[in-house]
Structure formats: structure tokens, C-alpha cells
Design an enzyme around this catalytic site. Structure first.
Site, mmCIF file in Angstrom:
data_model
loop_
_atom_site.group_PDB
_atom_site.id
_atom_site.type_symbol
_atom_site.label_atom_id
_atom_site.label_comp_id
_atom_site.label_asym_id
_atom_site.label_seq_id
_atom_site.Cartn_x
_atom_site.Cartn_y
_atom_site.Cartn_z
ATOM 1 N N HIS A 120 -1.324 -10.040 -3.245
ATOM 2 C CA HIS A 120 -2.152 -9.173 -4.085
ATOM 3 C C HIS A 120 -2.947 -9.945 -5.142
ATOM 4 C CE1 HIS A 120 -3.220 -5.446 -6.191
ATOM 5 N NE2 HIS A 120 -2.719 -4.781 -5.156
ATOM 6 N N SER A 121 -3.439 -11.120 -4.794
ATOM 7 C CA SER A 121 -4.254 -11.873 -5.765
ATOM 8 C C SER A 121 -5.607 -11.212 -5.985
ATOM 9 C CB SER A 121 -4.490 -13.304 -5.264
ATOM 10 O OG SER A 121 -3.327 -14.072 -5.452
ATOM 11 N N TYR A 122 -6.029 -11.247 -7.239
ATOM 12 C CA TYR A 122 -7.369 -10.780 -7.605
ATOM 13 C C TYR A 122 -8.238 -12.027 -7.745
ATOM 14 C CZ TYR A 122 -5.379 -6.281 -9.270
ATOM 15 O OH TYR A 122 -4.743 -5.071 -9.397
ATOM 16 N N ASP B 249 -11.770 0.651 -2.903
ATOM 17 C CA ASP B 249 -10.309 0.620 -2.788
ATOM 18 C C ASP B 249 -10.003 1.220 -1.422
ATOM 19 O OD1 ASP B 249 -7.637 0.381 -3.203
ATOM 20 O OD2 ASP B 249 -7.540 1.642 -4.996
ATOM 21 N N GLN C 195 -7.266 -4.355 2.805
ATOM 22 C CA GLN C 195 -7.567 -3.446 1.696
ATOM 23 C C GLN C 195 -8.437 -4.222 0.725
ATOM 24 O OE1 GLN C 195 -6.293 -0.230 1.477
ATOM 25 N NE2 GLN C 195 -6.995 0.342 -0.563
ATOM 26 N N GLU D 213 -6.659 -7.813 0.395
ATOM 27 C CA GLU D 213 -5.265 -7.689 0.832
ATOM 28 C C GLU D 213 -5.201 -7.477 2.337
ATOM 29 O OE1 GLU D 213 -3.482 -4.499 -1.694
ATOM 30 O OE2 GLU D 213 -5.360 -4.728 -2.747
ATOM 31 N N HIS E 37 3.387 -0.075 -2.742
ATOM 32 C CA HIS E 37 3.755 -1.494 -2.805
ATOM 33 C C HIS E 37 5.264 -1.759 -2.908
ATOM 34 C CE1 HIS E 37 -0.382 -2.464 -2.816
ATOM 35 N NE2 HIS E 37 -0.639 -2.346 -4.100
ATOM 36 N N ASN F 206 0.831 -1.211 0.000
ATOM 37 C CA ASN F 206 0.000 0.000 0.000
ATOM 38 C C ASN F 206 0.873 1.272 0.000
ATOM 39 O OD1 ASN F 206 -2.377 1.714 0.290
ATOM 40 N ND2 ASN F 206 -3.402 -0.135 1.007
ATOM 41 N N ARG F 207 0.286 2.393 0.396
ATOM 42 C CA ARG F 207 0.953 3.683 0.165
ATOM 43 C C ARG F 207 1.684 4.245 1.383
ATOM 44 N NH1 ARG F 207 -3.432 3.121 -2.997
ATOM 45 N NH2 ARG F 207 -3.068 3.627 -5.179
HETATM 46 C C1 BGC Z 1 -4.332 -0.476 -4.288
HETATM 47 C C2 BGC Z 1 -4.828 0.248 -5.522
HETATM 48 C C3 BGC Z 1 -3.779 0.109 -6.606
HETATM 49 C C4 BGC Z 1 -3.517 -1.347 -6.863
HETATM 50 C C5 BGC Z 1 -2.411 -1.525 -7.868
HETATM 51 C C6 BGC Z 1 -4.084 -1.896 -4.634
HETATM 52 O O1 BGC Z 1 -3.570 -2.560 -3.531
HETATM 53 O O2 BGC Z 1 -5.254 -0.378 -3.230
HETATM 54 O O3 BGC Z 1 -5.093 1.596 -5.247
HETATM 55 O O4 BGC Z 1 -4.190 0.738 -7.786
HETATM 56 O O5 BGC Z 1 -3.134 -1.988 -5.680
HETATM 57 O O6 BGC Z 1 -2.613 -2.681 -8.559
#
Ligand code: BGC
Length: 345
Positions: free
Chosen positions: A165-167, A236, A273, A300, A91, A65-66
Site C-alpha cells: 500500500h505504498s503511496y 479509487d 486498485q 495496489e 484491508h 481491499n473490501r
Molecule cells: C482504498 C481506499 C481506502 C484506503 C485506506 C485504499 O486501498 O482503495 O478506499 O480509503 O485504502 O488508506
């Protein structure tokens, strides 16, 4: 070959993982008919993961994250990171865990089979202090769980807060609108236009983020509203979990009736997240598919974003001689296990 793929199978689950980024390229769940369904998004070729910017299936870190203004201070010394998301860090930086080559080996234990991944992140890599020795386990249990464990050590005070970070898309449809989501969170951390937390903690009550009872993702995402529009047209957001001193607690349940699959998430982390794939529209995915916005959802489990600059958020500091440990369980129901799957819990 620089990029190698590894796999493990157990309890009606099968996983394929790249040494690049520890990326889970495929997570197959055996459905009631005994057929393996791939429930994660990704690309066909390893090189595509380096370019797409989506972090499909990857281990994100050192800090997921940020981090605001791409900077933080430890013991009075200021550290600067690359600004790879506007003026912030995202990330782990330009070459975070998702782009490193991990050492991967098959392993097994009581009631599980899986993979052990390890990597060394040298002192000051991507601006983070300390040599960080990181190990991640992907364990497939006899009870149809993917257990992810993170263990790390550093030789200097540093930050450590990785995630996976799996979708997920349990139905294989082009969006996740037929899925339901339930999240065990009464509060979330509101963010600014750059998706950086403002530092506030707000109730989910009377917002589209109230998933305490579980609801249709299609209903929420199609209804939109200011909160979701500000986050790129979807969810998000960092939800605050009812964390309990490093114990595994229930975080969320994602389900799809048409697929007959339910996935429960448990974690030791204090946050999750939830990211509804708002920025993946038009990306080329597996099998030559073009992904649509809301084509998958990330759950996440993690510490709260910008924790190092928000002293009232749970700390992500890791000291020398301390072990970082975090675990997350994705437990699948509606899975057909093979007769020889071993003992059941
Ligand atoms: C974040 C998103 C970001 C993405 C990148 C996520 O974990 O919350 O804001 O765009 O990752 O793939």
C-alpha cells in the site's frame, strides 16, 4: 526495541522497512544527478502508522481491499470479520498485516539484494480460518527494480490476497498533478457509495478512468466528474488487468517529467486498485509535512475487491497443501546506478 527499521540498497535504489506492518517508510531512487529522492509517503514515527488509518507503505492483508458485509462463506461455513469500514471489512481487519510485527532479515540472491519478511497469522485471527504462514520479499535488483513477492501456506481452506500500500510521489511536490499515469486496463469494476464493487464489469471507454494511452493526473483529478466524486473526489477504483496465468504482465506506468523518473509496474495479479490519496488531506507526514489530498498515489496490485462474495470474480481461496504466490515489480527508469551495481540485465 519493539519497532525496528531495516534497510537494503542496490541498483540505484534504497529501501527502509519497519518490522511493523512490513511498512516501506522510505524508497529512495537515485536521480540523474546522483541524489537519492524518497518517492513514497509515510510518517516520522512508527506509532503514527498505527493511528493514521492511511496504510502508508504497509502490507495489507490477509485480504486487501473490501469484503462486503464483513462476511464470507467457505465450504458452507460462514465467517464473520470486523466491520472496520462502515459495514464492510477493509484491508484485513482491525489488526491486519499492516499492524503485525514481522520477522525481517537481510538477504540476497542472483542480481538482487533485499529483505525477507515473515509472519504467522494464527487460525481465526481477524476471523480468517487457517494458520497462515506468510513470507514477503522486497528485492532490489541490479536493474533498478523493487520486486515484491508474496508466498503463503495455510493448513485450512482460507482466503489470501495481500497487497503493498505504498503511496508514490515521484516529484516531492505537494500533489501528484504533474505526474502522468498509464494503466493497461480496458475494464474496471464499478462500486457503490461504500466503494464496494457492484459486481458489474464496465469499459473504461468514455470515462475518466480511460488511462490506456496515459494522461496527466492533474487534468483528470482537477476535472473531477460524477465517477470520481462518488469515490471520495478522485480515483479509487479497481482496474482489470490483462492477467496471464501467473505471468508478470505490464500493469501501469507512473512518470514525472520534472523529476525525470518513470516507474513501470508489472504484476501477476488480475487487478490494480489505483487510489489517488483522496482521504489523506490533513494527515501529518514525514518531515513534519501536512499531506494534501492527492499528495500521493497507490498502485495496489491485487485481486478484485469483494472476490469471496462475487463468484464471477477471480477466486482468492487458498487450500492446504497449495502455495499462494504473487509478484509485483516496480521498475524505475531515470535512475543513476553506482558503478559497482553489478551486472545489468
Ligand atoms: C482504498 C481506499 C481506502 C484506503 C485506506 C485504499 O486501498 O482503495 O478506499 O480509503 O485504502 O488508506
Amino acid at each position: 526495541m519493539k519497532y525496528q527499521s531495516f534497510e537494503a540498497e542496490n541498483g540505484g535504489l534504497k529501501i527502509k522497512v519497519l518490522n511493523l506492518g512490513g511498512i516501506i517508510t522510505n524508497l529512495y531512487v537515485k536521480n540523474a544527478a546522483g541524489r537519492y529522492i524518497d518517492v513514497v509517503l509515510g510518517h516520522d514515527k512508527p506509532e503514527e502508522y498505527l493511528k493514521s488509518g492511511c496504510y502508508f507503505g504497509a502490507i495489507a492483508g490477509r485480504v486487501a481491499n473490501r469484503i462486503g458485509s464483513a462476511a464470507f462463506t467457505i465450504d458452507g461455513r460462514k465467517y464473520r470479520l470486523a466491520k472496520n469500514d462502515g459495514k464492510n471489512s477493509l484491508h484485513g481487519g482491525i489488526k491486519g498485516f499492516d499492524k503485525k510485527i514481522w520477522a525481517v532479515e537481510n538477504c540476497s540472491g542472483d542480481g538482487w539484494k533485499g529483505l525477507r519478511l515473515s509472519v504467522l497469522s494464527p487460525d481465526m485471527e481477524e476471523g480468517y480460518p487457517g494458520n497462515l504462514d506468510m513470507t514477503v520479499y522486497y528485492k532490489l535488483t541490479d536493474d533498478s527494480e523493487l520486486v515484491i513477492e508474496y508466498i503463503a501456506f495455510s493448513d485450512k481452506p482460507t482466503l489470501c490476497a495481500p497487497t503493498q500500500h505504498s503511496y508514490f510521489n515521484l516529484s516531492g511536490a505537494e500533489d501528484i498533478y504533474s505526474h502522468t499515469l498509464q494503466v493497461e486496463a480496458d475494464f474496471f469494476t464499478p462500486s457503490d457509495a461504500a466503494l464496494l464493487p457492484t459486481g458489474e464489469v464496465s469499459s473504461v471507454k468514455n470515462t475518466p478512468l480511460d488511462f490506456r494511452k496515459g494522461k496527466s493526473l492533474g487534468d483528470v483529478l482537477k476535472a473531477g466528474g460524477a465517477l470520481l466524486e462518488a469515490a471520495g473526489g478522485g480515483i479509487d477504483h479497481n482496474f482489470i488487468l490483462r492477467a496471464d496465468k501467473g505471468k508478470l504482465v505490464k500493469a501501469a506506468t507512473l512518470a514525472d517529467k520534472s523529476a525525470g523518473i518513470e516507474m513501470q509496474v508489472f504484476t501477476t495479479a488480475p487487478g490494480i486498485q489505483v487510489y489517488s490519496g483522496n482521504f489523506i488531506g490533513g494527515k501529518r507526514g514525514k518531515g513534519g509535512k501536512t499531506y494534501k489530498k492527492h499528495g500521493g498515489i497507490c498502485l495496489e496490485t491485487q485481486f478484485w475487491p469483494d472476490a469471496p462474495n462475487k463468484p464471477h470474480f477471480p477466486s482468492i481461496r487458498l487450500n492446504p497443501n497449495e502455495q499462494f504466490y504473487s509478484a509485483t515489480v516496480y521498475k524505475f527508469k531515470g535512475v543513476k546506478k553506482s558503478e559497482k551495481a553489478g551486472k545489468q540485465a
